[in-house]
Design an enzyme around this catalytic site. Structure first.
Site, PDB file in Angstrom:
ATOM      1  N   LEU A 113      31.504 -14.975  31.360  1.00  0.00           N
ATOM      2  CA  LEU A 113      30.703 -16.194  31.334  1.00  0.00           C
ATOM      3  C   LEU A 113      29.367 -16.085  32.060  1.00  0.00           C
ATOM      4  CD1 LEU A 113      33.583 -18.787  31.861  1.00  0.00           C
ATOM      5  CD2 LEU A 113      32.829 -17.701  29.745  1.00  0.00           C
ATOM      6  N   HIS A 172      25.558 -15.149  32.135  1.00  0.00           N
ATOM      7  CA  HIS A 172      24.541 -14.981  31.103  1.00  0.00           C
ATOM      8  C   HIS A 172      23.841 -13.630  31.250  1.00  0.00           C
ATOM      9  CE1 HIS A 172      24.939 -19.380  31.183  1.00  0.00           C
ATOM     10  NE2 HIS A 172      24.522 -19.338  29.934  1.00  0.00           N
ATOM     11  N   GLU A 213      24.427 -11.144  40.049  1.00  0.00           N
ATOM     12  CA  GLU A 213      23.868  -9.807  39.884  1.00  0.00           C
ATOM     13  C   GLU A 213      23.666  -9.137  41.244  1.00  0.00           C
ATOM     14  OE1 GLU A 213      23.361 -11.868  36.106  1.00  0.00           O
ATOM     15  OE2 GLU A 213      23.049 -12.497  38.171  1.00  0.00           O
ATOM     16  N   ASP A 271      33.343   6.136  47.642  1.00  0.00           N
ATOM     17  CA  ASP A 271      33.767   7.226  46.764  1.00  0.00           C
ATOM     18  C   ASP A 271      33.130   8.556  47.151  1.00  0.00           C
ATOM     19  OD1 ASP A 271      35.129   8.283  44.396  1.00  0.00           O
ATOM     20  OD2 ASP A 271      33.095   8.502  43.605  1.00  0.00           O
TER      21      ASP A 271
END
EC number: 4.6.1.17
Length: 158
Positions: free
Chosen positions: A74, A76, A111, A125
C-alpha cells in the site's frame, strides 16, 4: 487519533492521493547498530573480509529506498529526487542516517525508514563473522532506535 485510511468496511485499499498537489517532501530517519569496539575499528580501517562495509551499506540502503513500494504493501511509488545515507561512528556503534527527498503528493517517511533499516542490516551481514561468539551467537550485536527524526513538507531546502 485519525481514522484508518487503508482499511474500511469493504476491505483494504491504497489511499487516493490524486487530488493532492505535488509539494517538496523530505524525511530523515536514523538508527544504530551496536557492534564490538574491535569490529568498529576493523570497519574504520577497511580491514573486513567482505570489503567496504560503509559503501555496501550505502548502496543497499539506497536500493531499499527505491524498492519501498514493493516491500511495504500500500505504499505509493514515489518519484524520488534524492537519497543520502551517512554514518557516524561511536566506540561501540554506528549510527546511520537516511535522508529522502521528493516532490510529490505523499511523504517519504517509509522510504527513509526502509533505507536506514536495510543499511544497518547490511552492516550486520558484512561483519557477522567477527561479531559471533564461540557458540555462533550474537551477544552484543543489535539494531536499535530506528526512528523518523525529521519530516518536511512544502519548503525546499538547498
Amino acid at each position: 487519533m485519525g481514522e484508518l485510511t487503508h482499511v474500511d468496511d469493504r476491505g483494504v485499499k491504497m489511499v487516493e492521493v490524486g487530488h493532492k498537489g505535488e509539494v517538496f517532501r523530505k524525511a530523515v530517519a536514523k538508527g544504530r547498530i551496536r557492534l564490538r569496539p574491535e569490529t568498529i575499528e576493523l570497519i574504520k580501517a577497511g580491514k573486513t573480509r567482505k570489503g567496504n562495509v560503509i559503501a555496501a551499506a550505502q548502496i543497499a540502503g539506497i536500493l531499499a529506498v527505491k524498492k519501498t513500494p514493493e516491500l511495504i504493501p500500500l505504499c505509493h511509488p514515489i518519484p524520488l529526487t534524492g537519497v543520502d545515507i551517512t554514518f557516524e561512528f561511536g566506540e561501540d556503534y554506528i549510527e546511520a542516517t537516511c535522508e529522502v527527498r521528493a516532490t510529490y503528493k505523499t511523504g517519504v517517511e517509509m522510504e527513509a525508514l526502509t533505507g536506514v533499516t536495510v543499511a544497518l542490516l547490511t552492516i550486520w551481514d558484512m561483519v557477522k563473522a567477527v561479531e559471533k561468539d564461540e557458540n555462533g551467537q550474537y551477544p552484543f550485536t543489535r539494531i536499535e532506535d530506528i526512528r523518523v527524526v525529521e519530516k518536511v513538507k512544502g519548503q525546499f531546502e538547498q
